[in-house]
Write an enzyme that holds these catalytic residues in place. Sequence first.
Site, PDB file in Angstrom:
ATOM      1  N   SER A   1      -9.673  -0.459   7.176  1.00  0.00           N
ATOM      2  CA  SER A   1      -9.062  -0.324   5.851  1.00  0.00           C
ATOM      3  C   SER A   1      -8.314  -1.527   5.325  1.00  0.00           C
ATOM      4  O   SER A   1      -7.938  -1.546   4.154  1.00  0.00           O
ATOM      5  CB  SER A   1      -8.137   0.900   5.838  1.00  0.00           C
ATOM      6  OG  SER A   1      -8.911   2.072   5.803  1.00  0.00           O
TER       7      SER A   1
ATOM      8  N   SER B   1      -9.530   1.614   2.926  1.00  0.00           N
ATOM      9  CA  SER B   1      -8.692   2.359   2.009  1.00  0.00           C
ATOM     10  C   SER B   1      -7.641   1.518   1.292  1.00  0.00           C
ATOM     11  O   SER B   1      -7.080   1.958   0.297  1.00  0.00           O
ATOM     12  CB  SER B   1      -7.994   3.483   2.770  1.00  0.00           C
ATOM     13  OG  SER B   1      -7.120   2.946   3.749  1.00  0.00           O
TER      14      SER B   1
ATOM     15  N   LYS C   1       0.842  -1.199   0.000  1.00  0.00           N
ATOM     16  CA  LYS C   1       0.000   0.000   0.000  1.00  0.00           C
ATOM     17  C   LYS C   1       0.874   1.243   0.000  1.00  0.00           C
ATOM     18  O   LYS C   1       1.883   1.317   0.719  1.00  0.00           O
ATOM     19  CB  LYS C   1      -0.899  -0.005   1.243  1.00  0.00           C
ATOM     20  CG  LYS C   1      -1.927   1.123   1.271  1.00  0.00           C
ATOM     21  CD  LYS C   1      -2.746   1.064   2.552  1.00  0.00           C
ATOM     22  CE  LYS C   1      -3.882   2.073   2.560  1.00  0.00           C
ATOM     23  NZ  LYS C   1      -4.675   1.999   3.812  1.00  0.00           N
TER      24      LYS C   1
END
Lengths: 99, 496, 483
Positions: free
Chosen positions: B179, B155, B80
């Site tokens: 997330s 996210s 990420k």
Amino acid sequence: MSDVKITLAEVEHVARLARLALGAEEKERLRSQLDEILGYVEQLRRVDTTGVEPTAHVLPLVNVMRDDEVRPSYPLDAMLANAPDPHDEQFRVPRIMEE
Amino acid sequence: MTDWTRLTIHETVQALREGRISARALVEAYLARIALLNDTLGAYLTVAAESARAQAEAVDERFRRGDPARPLDGVPLAIKDVLCTRGIRTTCGSRILADFVPPYDATAMVRLVGAGAIVLGKTNCDEFAMGSSTENSGFHVTRNPWGLDRVPGGSSGGSAAAVAADLAAGGLGTDTGGSVRQPAALCGVVGLKPTYGRVSRYGLIAFASSLDQIGPLAKDVRDAALLLETIAGPDPLDSTAAGEPVPDCQAAFGRGVQGLTLGIPDEYFVAGLDPEVEHAVRDAISMLERCGARTRRVSLPHTDAGVATYYIVAPAEASSNLARYDGVKYGLRAADGRDLVTMTASTRAAGFGPEVRRRIMLGAYVLSAGYYEAYYAQAQRVRTLIRRDFERAFAEVDAIVSPTAPTPAFKIGEKTDDPIAMYLNDVFTIPAPLAGVPAISVPCGFSLSGLPIGLQVIGRPFDEATLFRVAGAYETARGAPRRRPEIATTPGAHAT
Amino acid sequence: MSAPWETVIGLEVHAQLLTRSKMFCGCATAFGAPPNHQTCPVCQGMPGILPVINRRAVEFGIRTARALHCRINAECRFARKHYFYPDMPKNYQISQYEAPLAEDGRLEIEADGVARRIGIERLHLEEDVGKLTHEGGVFESASASLVDFNRAGVPLMEIVSRPDLRSPLEAAEYLRSLRTILRYLGVCDGNMEAGSLRCDANVSVRRAGATELGTKVEIKNMNSFRHVRDALDHEAARQVRALDRGERVAQETRLWNPERSITVPMRSKEFAHDYRYFPDPDLVPVQPDPAWVAAIERELPELARARRQRFVEEYGLPSYDADLLTGDRALADYFEEAVRVHPNSKALANWIGSELLRELKGDPAAVTGSPVRPAALARLVALVDEGTISGKMAKELFERMARTGEDPDAIVRREGLRQVADEVAIGRVIDEVVAAHPSVVADYRRGKKQAAGFLVGQIMKATQGKANPQVVNRLLAGRLAAG
Ligand SMILES: [Mg+2]
Ligand SMILES: [Zn+2]
């Protein structure tokens, strides 16, 4: 509950605190969105928290400290590599004026 | 001929050690698949092809020399883009960091790479991890591999989509209010949010410091355990990375659930919970019972207050953490440089997207003079009550099982104009980070329209081992072979 | 006729701590590196970084707090203080707010011979900011400014006094005593010009006897003791003038302008003063272990006031000398080391107060680097006391010791200074010998010149042969001739 939570003046004050340049209609949009969100979080005021300690940390940790030992700093170019306006080994900023 | 990108991490490690494939060839296979599908999915923001090849060759060299094997030698991962990677652009999904190249590595990255893992690239996410759909990325949306008109969740949507579509063997995300778990559920992969303090946050670009944790996204439970073992443990660079020893997660994995008591929280099975989701989760729970787990109802009375608490605490911390993006030291600087204040204010207005601006405003407001007590302090007190809910429940049960998200993946654009509807999507994932306890999401089937559904297991602080026991036992009992989504490639699709 | 005006002052002092590394990262604190050469992602506030507390900074805080009789809080926390300014990398300062390290202390001062007890409200730790230089030098006209983060993250200790000071003189005295203590404790070098010790003041005036405080004005940019006195004198007068004219005093921050010796309103650095403090989630609370605090307390050095008292009693020094010697810890140590070698405390105090301080250009702290070591100075005084050398010679000798760092005995021996310098002593011996042998003297005077040889022999014997023969002959000849 249903009264206005946040005024346009407050939005402008907070925008100044947060250093955000906002256009007129974004201020208004934000005002109503924040108003809605603040309305939603109102419910917390109805939760009875008398005598309840706030949680700043979920961990019971205390006294995490390091020894006073010097470690090598980073090379200058590594620290300036991302600078928008490097000048004389420093970070240049536009003239500082008052609001 | 084998499609190596289908393998789990532990299968990949085997194949590499037995020399059935070289790390370099494996990286090429993944790069080829990324080239084929990333335009459609928009999972990656940056593909680090060159450094990945170099890492792979180094690993193959180690194999040739017969150097001692490392747990993740040659395993290609998707990271990420909120984790700092030295020399690889790290954007946080934000225009304000579009060209930021960190001079240092996050501790989790140091540990992964030290274990032999290979960084394929940096994945898309909601800007500064603020969102539940990855629609708030400053660059482009990410599409759900199981339905291209659907969000992958967020996210950490990029990492979840990449793992689901075999664009990486596994990945890392970060979880602040769900997330990692929610995108894992929506993309049909395993996602873990470790106990707060289990994994060092050093190099994780902060959203909400008291909630953020780095967690694995994986093709199965065992992979998640393997990744956690690698990144977990105390770190002198993070005062909040607790000194707890790292458990042997993989051993826990096979131990089954006999003798465990699982709690089923009343507050998590309520109106708003999609019937298909409820059905799949109830099935999963009865399967766990057939595996020998005892179950009982528990109550987490302050669940409803969770979302409101979260939307005060997280924005408050975010408004502080994001103050540093001022156009002075790194990142974007707006053209309007008449004077410092104008420069900074216009830089932040231009560099931050609407959701980030909204949360900065909200956070600054609830911390500002006259409101701190009513909002921030009160939210922190309610947070204490939420922690007590879990303490009480864990006095009676070993773990809590629930849906991860109230619905399967929703349509792109469906909730973008309604912040609160979007926020409510996190109602089941928000309490765990508020309490600091660990939670895992494991796939538990599909909706009729073919969208994945996730089962959440919440555990005691630093008891990830039990989460792996429960999730692992369920995964084994369910025995469903890993399915790969059919993806109709439409080049440039995500570029909207 | 209304009562006269009374000035009320509180001081906020920021002291840079003498740790090796910064407050929250391992970068060196050493002064004078080229711009941005002592920075890292942590002290430059890069995305993703985390602070870790420097234990010695906390120790220095506790040491100072106990020396100022503060209560160490069972738990202290770090908090974030928010405002935008380009010298502050994160645009928040890690400081302490609700739970500071220590509270409720006091500092005894003496101004105009009057002893006063000044309350210390709180002592807390925080991080310093970087340095801004304005292109073209002046803030107002600068077209741009440059930021150097070397200083960013250096540990700071903030010490806030209660509004107990009643005159600019007292304020300056308080600051001087505090500086002395910080230097005694070895926690801060106290250099105001270099900015390692900084002072802001809150000033208000009220009618004598009034109970509530007047509107306070904050004064900044006073970087010397003189500035503090002048600025506060000026500001108090300015407020009195305003009130006498029936105007109100505006609550504001003003800058001292030493060139024009006036205070001018400061255009506020950060918008409003809404700092939005909240506990820093990146740092866990500090709960100083009582055993640790006790150990730090046990190692507290004797401080200036106590030592001054002792110097008067133990060494019988006049309070002026005691004051001078104890004003700086290094100087006081120097004195006591010297006294151990040669116990003539008064003489040593005089030498240190005059010759030595002149050598040090009046900077007592420089004594540690002086070529004249305490033992050497003590020997010098001893040589005078033994009558081996004259005071006049001693002063010349001191000059050379200050230049070469040589030991006085060595110089004396090598250069026979002792012999040459000894005319007085030799003269005394001659008198004795002459007096003891009247017959020999009479022989000599009767022309029996070889009789002088006997007398010289006697003189050399009396001085164990140390006397210089030429000197003896010359002096003796003169003495005998003088009749
Ligand atoms: Mg301060
Ligand atoms: Zn540093």
